[in-house]
Scaffold this motif. Structure first.
Motif, PDB file in Angstrom:
ATOM      1  N   LEU A   1      -8.679   2.192 -11.200  1.00  0.00           N
ATOM      2  CA  LEU A   1      -7.698   2.720 -10.251  1.00  0.00           C
ATOM      3  C   LEU A   1      -7.853   2.101  -8.871  1.00  0.00           C
ATOM      4  O   LEU A   1      -6.876   1.945  -8.143  1.00  0.00           O
ATOM      5  CB  LEU A   1      -7.806   4.243 -10.149  1.00  0.00           C
ATOM      6  N   MET A   2      -9.073   1.730  -8.513  1.00  0.00           N
ATOM      7  CA  MET A   2      -9.295   1.136  -7.201  1.00  0.00           C
ATOM      8  C   MET A   2      -8.755  -0.288  -7.115  1.00  0.00           C
ATOM      9  O   MET A   2      -8.551  -0.809  -6.025  1.00  0.00           O
ATOM     10  CB  MET A   2     -10.781   1.169  -6.853  1.00  0.00           C
ATOM     11  N   THR A   3      -8.483  -0.933  -8.252  1.00  0.00           N
ATOM     12  CA  THR A   3      -7.933  -2.288  -8.244  1.00  0.00           C
ATOM     13  C   THR A   3      -6.410  -2.288  -8.190  1.00  0.00           C
ATOM     14  O   THR A   3      -5.807  -3.327  -7.970  1.00  0.00           O
ATOM     15  CB  THR A   3      -8.378  -3.075  -9.496  1.00  0.00           C
ATOM     16  N   LEU A   4      -5.780  -1.122  -8.375  1.00  0.00           N
ATOM     17  CA  LEU A   4      -4.318  -1.032  -8.356  1.00  0.00           C
ATOM     18  C   LEU A   4      -3.799  -1.102  -6.925  1.00  0.00           C
ATOM     19  O   LEU A   4      -4.502  -0.738  -5.984  1.00  0.00           O
ATOM     20  CB  LEU A   4      -3.860   0.282  -8.999  1.00  0.00           C
ATOM     21  N   PRO A   5      -2.537  -1.509  -6.748  1.00  0.00           N
ATOM     22  CA  PRO A   5      -1.939  -1.472  -5.410  1.00  0.00           C
ATOM     23  C   PRO A   5      -1.942  -0.040  -4.867  1.00  0.00           C
ATOM     24  O   PRO A   5      -1.975   0.923  -5.629  1.00  0.00           O
ATOM     25  CB  PRO A   5      -0.509  -1.962  -5.636  1.00  0.00           C
ATOM     26  N   ALA A   6      -1.870   0.087  -3.550  1.00  0.00           N
ATOM     27  CA  ALA A   6      -2.009   1.390  -2.884  1.00  0.00           C
ATOM     28  C   ALA A   6      -1.040   2.439  -3.409  1.00  0.00           C
ATOM     29  O   ALA A   6      -1.408   3.590  -3.566  1.00  0.00           O
ATOM     30  CB  ALA A   6      -1.827   1.227  -1.383  1.00  0.00           C
ATOM     31  N   GLU A   7       0.195   2.063  -3.707  1.00  0.00           N
ATOM     32  CA  GLU A   7       1.150   3.076  -4.154  1.00  0.00           C
ATOM     33  C   GLU A   7       0.837   3.607  -5.549  1.00  0.00           C
ATOM     34  O   GLU A   7       1.350   4.628  -5.948  1.00  0.00           O
ATOM     35  CB  GLU A   7       2.593   2.569  -4.082  1.00  0.00           C
ATOM     36  N   GLU A   8      -0.020   2.918  -6.287  1.00  0.00           N
ATOM     37  CA  GLU A   8      -0.349   3.367  -7.629  1.00  0.00           C
ATOM     38  C   GLU A   8      -1.728   4.005  -7.738  1.00  0.00           C
ATOM     39  O   GLU A   8      -2.010   4.671  -8.703  1.00  0.00           O
ATOM     40  CB  GLU A   8      -0.285   2.186  -8.600  1.00  0.00           C
ATOM     41  N   GLY A   9      -2.595   3.776  -6.776  1.00  0.00           N
ATOM     42  CA  GLY A   9      -3.964   4.271  -6.896  1.00  0.00           C
ATOM     43  C   GLY A   9      -4.546   4.607  -5.547  1.00  0.00           C
ATOM     44  O   GLY A   9      -3.970   5.366  -4.799  1.00  0.00           O
ATOM     45  N   PHE A  10      -5.669   3.956  -5.232  1.00  0.00           N
ATOM     46  CA  PHE A  10      -6.345   4.200  -3.980  1.00  0.00           C
ATOM     47  C   PHE A  10      -5.801   3.267  -2.908  1.00  0.00           C
ATOM     48  O   PHE A  10      -5.319   2.184  -3.192  1.00  0.00           O
ATOM     49  CB  PHE A  10      -7.848   3.987  -4.148  1.00  0.00           C
ATOM     50  N   MET A  11      -5.878   3.681  -1.658  1.00  0.00           N
ATOM     51  CA  MET A  11      -5.361   2.893  -0.557  1.00  0.00           C
ATOM     52  C   MET A  11      -6.489   2.089   0.095  1.00  0.00           C
ATOM     53  O   MET A  11      -7.503   2.649   0.480  1.00  0.00           O
ATOM     54  CB  MET A  11      -4.744   3.820   0.494  1.00  0.00           C
ATOM     55  N   PRO A  12      -6.307   0.769   0.203  1.00  0.00           N
ATOM     56  CA  PRO A  12      -7.325  -0.021   0.885  1.00  0.00           C
ATOM     57  C   PRO A  12      -7.289   0.263   2.386  1.00  0.00           C
ATOM     58  O   PRO A  12      -6.231   0.496   2.953  1.00  0.00           O
ATOM     59  CB  PRO A  12      -6.926  -1.468   0.584  1.00  0.00           C
ATOM     60  N   VAL A  13      -8.451   0.230   3.020  1.00  0.00           N
ATOM     61  CA  VAL A  13      -8.541   0.480   4.462  1.00  0.00           C
ATOM     62  C   VAL A  13      -9.204  -0.719   5.107  1.00  0.00           C
ATOM     63  O   VAL A  13     -10.242  -1.193   4.646  1.00  0.00           O
ATOM     64  CB  VAL A  13      -9.372   1.759   4.749  1.00  0.00           C
ATOM     65  N   HIS A  14      -8.592  -1.219   6.175  1.00  0.00           N
ATOM     66  CA  HIS A  14      -9.154  -2.334   6.919  1.00  0.00           C
ATOM     67  C   HIS A  14      -9.461  -1.842   8.320  1.00  0.00           C
ATOM     68  O   HIS A  14      -8.622  -1.242   8.974  1.00  0.00           O
ATOM     69  CB  HIS A  14      -8.180  -3.509   6.956  1.00  0.00           C
ATOM     70  N   VAL A  15     -10.667  -2.108   8.780  1.00  0.00           N
ATOM     71  CA  VAL A  15     -11.080  -1.694  10.115  1.00  0.00           C
ATOM     72  C   VAL A  15     -10.887  -2.881  11.040  1.00  0.00           C
ATOM     73  O   VAL A  15     -11.506  -3.920  10.865  1.00  0.00           O
ATOM     74  CB  VAL A  15     -12.547  -1.224  10.123  1.00  0.00           C
ATOM     75  N   GLY A  16      -9.990  -2.724  11.998  1.00  0.00           N
ATOM     76  CA  GLY A  16      -9.714  -3.795  12.957  1.00  0.00           C
ATOM     77  C   GLY A  16     -10.363  -3.518  14.295  1.00  0.00           C
ATOM     78  O   GLY A  16     -11.047  -2.508  14.486  1.00  0.00           O
TER      79      GLY A  16
END
Length: 129
Positions: free
Chosen positions: A65-80
């Motif tokens: 589930l973590m490899t799926l795009p955000a709308e299908e699974g978990f949302m990736p977070v980027h710290v800027g």
């Protein structure tokens, strides 16, 4: 030397055959089971036993589930860099618990009250090689 067993005519023997079929889980069922298993205070072993699956299956589903795009699974977070700007320290407001899984496999789980700046520093520190 050979031995054989002869049943007493009054003795009853029952033989049962059971075919174990592979269970198919829908994505919605997987997400529901994962939410239950990884809820704060939950026992992954107990949840796995409840649904008749191995604990390793929970981790496989979560990894998938973590490899799926955000709308299908978990949302990736980027710290800027905007997350690293100085802000005035203030009272920490209660937030829902958060789980952050870094690309190197380290998992960070927070409680219901946490300091976002401290979590940000922790993510940056653990993300470095």
């Amino acid at each position: 030397m050979t031995s054989s067993y002869v049943a007493d005519p009054r003795e009853e023997i029952e033989i049962r055959r059971r075919v174990i079929r592979r269970r198919r889980w829908s994505d919605q069922e997987k997400v529901r089971i994962l939410a239950e298993a990884f809820a704060p205070g939950a026992s992954r072993k107990a949840v796995a036993e409840q649904y008749g699956i191995a604990q390793a299956q929970l981790y496989s589903w979560r990894k998938h589930l973590m490899t799926l795009p955000a709308e299908e699974g978990f949302m990736p977070v980027h710290v800027g860099s905007s997350a690293l700007t100085e802000r005035q320290p203030g009272p920490v407001s209660p937030m829902p618990p958060v789980e952050i899984v870094l690309p190197n496999g380290i998992s960070i789980r927070t409680g219901s009250a946490f300091d976002p700046d401290a979590v940000c520093r922790l993510v940056l520190g653990l993300g470095r090689p």
